[in-house]
Write an enzyme that holds these catalytic residues in place. Structure first.
Site, PDB file in Angstrom:
ATOM      1  CG  LEU A   1     -11.168 -10.259  -4.528  1.00 37.42           C
ATOM      2  CD1 LEU A   1     -12.096  -8.613  -4.929  1.00 37.42           C
ATOM      3  CD2 LEU A   1     -12.060 -11.112  -4.386  1.00 37.42           C
TER       4      LEU A   1
ATOM      5  CB  CYS B   1     -26.024 -11.273  -5.758  1.00 39.24           C
ATOM      6  SG  CYS B   1     -24.255 -12.320  -6.173  1.00 39.24           S
TER       7      CYS B   1
ATOM      8  CB  CYS C   1     -20.402 -21.416   3.698  1.00 40.33           C
ATOM      9  SG  CYS C   1     -19.248 -20.941   1.415  1.00 40.33           S
TER      10      CYS C   1
ATOM     11  NE  ARG D   1      -3.681   0.310   2.197  1.00 41.84           N
ATOM     12  CZ  ARG D   1      -5.054   0.137   1.063  1.00 41.84           C
ATOM     13  NH1 ARG D   1      -5.310  -1.129   0.574  1.00 41.84           N
ATOM     14  NH2 ARG D   1      -5.410   1.325   1.118  1.00 41.84           N
TER      15      ARG D   1
ATOM     16  CB  CYS E   1     -20.239 -28.579   1.941  1.00 38.15           C
ATOM     17  SG  CYS E   1     -19.397 -27.552   3.566  1.00 38.15           S
TER      18      CYS E   1
ATOM     19  CB  CYS F   1     -22.167  -6.542  -6.974  1.00 36.91           C
ATOM     20  SG  CYS F   1     -21.339  -6.807  -6.233  1.00 36.91           S
ATOM     21  CG  ASP F   2     -17.650  -1.507  -4.476  1.00 36.60           C
ATOM     22  OD1 ASP F   2     -17.500  -0.731  -5.557  1.00 36.60           O
ATOM     23  OD2 ASP F   2     -16.435  -1.635  -3.184  1.00 36.60           O
TER      24      ASP F   2
END
Length: 367
Positions: free
Chosen positions: A197, A263, A328, A136, A322, A278-279
């Protein structure tokens, strides 16, 4: 009409005074026809307020600001925004304000503004000085850790509520105890951890800072164990992911986006007034229109929003059987490449199997 309405505003588009190596929004904006729309005109900001009041006439409207670096829009922009919002506000409406910043521009004047207008401030800080200064840097390629730490002290001085957002990379994932010690030493009581990401078009890139799936799981397990031990000693730090999971163990829905397995359309507003769902996906094909021309309800029904909502990415077959799926639900689609990059292994599952039993006990004790 909605009782609660949230918008996320990018008053400086993708402009930034830092050059972080892993910046997801720099990557997103590089995948648009126009990378930056510059600083938001004040008239556009007023139109956002007007549109929000169209869909919420009796309840709470949340205005969040993000970037790029939103403080590049300068203090006058925000002062004028607040002044207009109060001018058109009715007695049945409550406003909340949040802002996510890198912390470089914070001074006494900014702090007084945040305090007087009840802003919740998120500051991006990668916790460990060596890690932070490597990844950064400012636009002159200089480390920013010490400057940001000093500016967080200003927020404390003015009693501005703030939290710390840390991107978990290959570097700090190796040092969960050091990261915890840094939070505890500085009195950082509200923390968000988000995995780094990879670029949209190169999900499996092997950058030096790219997070490895098993390393991420091990980091979360160790960090959680430290958190739980400290909690049992009466020393609580709010870690957003852990707080949400414990709420889910108690039967409540998650507050954090990406934990529900599907979403939900949000309203992300670029500085030209264009709106996206969505960002992580402020991309041309998902644009639902502009606040200048369309209401939020019309934008919600647009082809761009519909395309986003129906493009939900395939979940891993592992999810079907799962044992921790309900905590999740396959995860945020932007992270699925990361969760499922190794056949037969999911870092989220690895962590949840480790943590959920004690989280259930904790949730039961809080009832």
């Amino acid at each position: 009409m909605r009782k609660n309405f949230q918008v996320l505003i990018k008053p400086a588009s993708s402009l930034c005074n830092m050059n972080c190596k892993y910046c997801f929004y720099d990557d997103v904006s590089n995948n648009r026809n126009i990378k930056s729309y510059g600083i938001m005109p004040q008239d556009t900001s007023y139109k956002i307020i007007d549109r929000a009041l169209e869909v919420c006439t009796n309840g709470e409207i949340g205005f969040s600001f993000q970037g790029g670096e939103p403080t590049l829009a300068k203090l006058d922009f925000f002062e004028n925004f607040i002044e207009y919002a109060l001018k058109v506000k009715t007695s049945k409406i409550k406003y909340t304000y949040t802002i996510q910043i890198n912390g470089l521009l914070i001074d006494e004047q900014w702090c007084r503004f945040f305090k007087s207008n009840d802003f919740l401030v998120g500051v991006s800080l990668d916790g460990i000085k060596e890690t932070h200064d490597e990844l950064r840097k400012d636009n002159n390629k200089k480390g920013t850790f010490n400057r940001i730490m000093n500016n967080i002290k200003l927020l404390k001085k003015h009693k501005v509520p703030y939290n710390i957002l840390t991107v978990v990379t290959k570097y700090n994932a190796r040092r969960p105890q050091s990261l915890w010690n840094m939070y505890e030493k500085n009195g950082y009581d509200y923390v968000q951890l988000i995995p780094c990401l990879s670029p949209l078009n190169m999900p499996y890139s092997d950058d030096l800072y790219a997070l490895e799936d098993k390393a991420y799981a091990e980091f979360l397990k160790t960090f959680y164990d430290i958190w739980l031990d400290k909690y049992n000693q009466g020393k609580y730090i709010s870690v957003r992911m852990f707080d949400n999971l414990i709420k889910m163990c108690a039967g409540y829905p998650a507050e954090q986006c990406g934990m529900m397995g599907f979403c939900q359309a949000q309203f992300i507003i670029e500085s030209d007034g264009s709106v996206y769902p969505c960002d992580f996906y402020v991309l041309d094909k998902y644009c639902g229109g502009t606040v200048q021309e369309s209401s939020f309800e019309t934008i919600f029904k647009s082809d761009g929003f519909k395309t986003f909502m129906t493009d939900n990415s395939d979940k891993n077959p592992m999810c079907e059987t799962c044992e921790v799926k309900s905590f999740c639900n396959g995860g945020c689609k932007r992270y699925r490449y990361f969760y499922f990059q190794k056949e037969g292994y999911c870092p989220q599952k690895d962590f949840l199997i480790h943590a959920i039993p004690s989280m259930k006990q904790l949730a039961a004790s809080l009832r």
